[in-house]
Design a protein around this motif. Structure first.
Motif, short mmCIF file in Angstrom:
data_model
loop_
_atom_site.label_atom_id
_atom_site.label_comp_id
_atom_site.label_asym_id
_atom_site.label_seq_id
_atom_site.Cartn_x
_atom_site.Cartn_y
_atom_site.Cartn_z
N LYS A 27 0.83 -1.16 -0.13
CA LYS A 27 -0.09 0.07 0.07
C LYS A 27 0.91 1.32 -0.01
N GLY A 28 0.78 1.92 -1.06
CA GLY A 28 1.51 3.20 -1.21
C GLY A 28 2.82 3.03 -1.68
N GLN A 29 2.96 3.13 -2.88
CA GLN A 29 4.31 2.85 -3.57
C GLN A 29 4.95 4.16 -3.68
N ILE A 30 6.46 4.06 -3.78
CA ILE A 30 7.36 5.50 -3.95
C ILE A 30 7.65 5.41 -5.32
N LEU A 31 7.45 6.53 -6.30
CA LEU A 31 8.17 6.71 -7.56
C LEU A 31 9.41 7.73 -7.16
N LYS A 32 10.23 7.42 -8.09
CA LYS A 32 11.42 8.51 -8.07
C LYS A 32 11.27 9.20 -9.14
N ARG A 33 10.93 10.56 -8.59
CA ARG A 33 10.85 11.48 -9.80
C ARG A 33 11.95 12.45 -9.90
N LYS A 34 12.29 13.13 -11.08
CA LYS A 34 13.22 13.99 -11.24
C LYS A 34 12.88 15.60 -11.66
N LEU A 35 13.52 16.58 -11.02
CA LEU A 35 13.12 17.79 -11.21
C LEU A 35 14.59 18.56 -11.74
N ILE A 36 14.39 18.79 -13.09
CA ILE A 36 15.55 19.73 -13.67
C ILE A 36 15.10 20.81 -14.35
N ARG A 37 15.67 21.91 -13.78
CA ARG A 37 15.34 23.38 -14.24
C ARG A 37 16.69 24.09 -14.19
N HIS A 38 16.60 25.28 -14.42
CA HIS A 38 18.02 26.14 -14.34
C HIS A 38 18.54 26.14 -12.93
N ARG A 39 19.75 25.71 -12.99
CA ARG A 39 20.62 25.77 -11.43
C ARG A 39 19.75 24.61 -10.62
N VAL A 40 19.03 23.95 -10.72
CA VAL A 40 18.42 23.00 -10.04
C VAL A 40 18.29 21.55 -10.81
#
Length: 206
Positions: free
Chosen positions: A10-23
């Motif tokens: 119950k409740g899985q964890i997805l690995k997300r990516k955030l890519i933007r200028h300087r981050v």
């Protein structure tokens, strides 16, 4: 966005990516909870904490500063999720970067976020006990201090594992940069008499 299933159940964890200028960072997203309102509450909390950490490290003030980050799941058991969010920053020309760490301890059924004071009976004795253990370990391991350690507080940073509560402090809070993030592992068994009946630790001990 790339994703990866962290754990079944119950409740899985997805690995997300955030890519933007300087981050550039990876962060967790909770999916497949039965209660979608709780799911949204937890995911909103994660994103808010990441944003706050980036801002606190100067995102809107120093336009030369780069940010990157990751997360680590420390416990996902009996509907209790405990994880650490790491945000690193570096300014061009600085001797070294900085790392900030935030723990998120949450109930996957109710969406309740736990603070340290929520884990123990409300008499304050747990603070004295934890202080005593930390002070002993500082002496035993000869941990270098910038300032003398006196006490934790009710909102002290912590995370949970299968058998211990881990108290931690930020860089420079008590120790030099080279020491890293100071952590103190305190087994549940040592704190058994002080744990509140509604504490998530009660379930882990059982």
């Amino acid at each position: 966005m790339g994703w990866m299933i962290q754990e079944e159940g119950k409740g899985q964890i997805l690995k997300r990516k955030l890519i933007r200028h300087r981050v550039s960072l990876t962060y967790p997203e909770i999916v497949d909870l039965e209660n979608k309102e709780v799911e949204k509450t937890i995911n909103d909390l994660i994103q808010e904490e990441i944003y706050k950490m980036i801002v606190e490290q100067g995102y809107e003030e120093d336009y030369t500063k780069e940010f990157w980050g990751e997360y680590k799941v420390k416990l996902k058991e009996n509907n209790i999720l405990s994880m650490l969010i790491y945000i690193n920053s570096y300014s061009k020309g600085a001797a070294h970067g900085l790392t900030a760490v935030k723990a998120i301890n949450v109930d996957l059924i109710s969406g309740k976020t736990y603070e340290l004071q929520d884990l123990f009976v409300k008499n304050g004795v747990y603070i004295e006990k934890i202080n005593e253990i930390i002070k002993e370990e500082i002496v035993e391991k000869d941990i270098p201090l910038l300032v003398e350690f006196e006490t934790i507080d009710k909102k002290q940073d912590f995370y949970l594992t299968e058998d211990a509560v881990i108290i931690f402090f930020q860089l420079y809070e008590y120790t030099p940069y080279a020491y890293g993030i100071p952590e103190f592992s305190i087994p549940y068994a040592v704190l058994a008499d002080l744990i509140d009946e509604s504490s998530p630790m009660k379930v882990l001990i059982a």
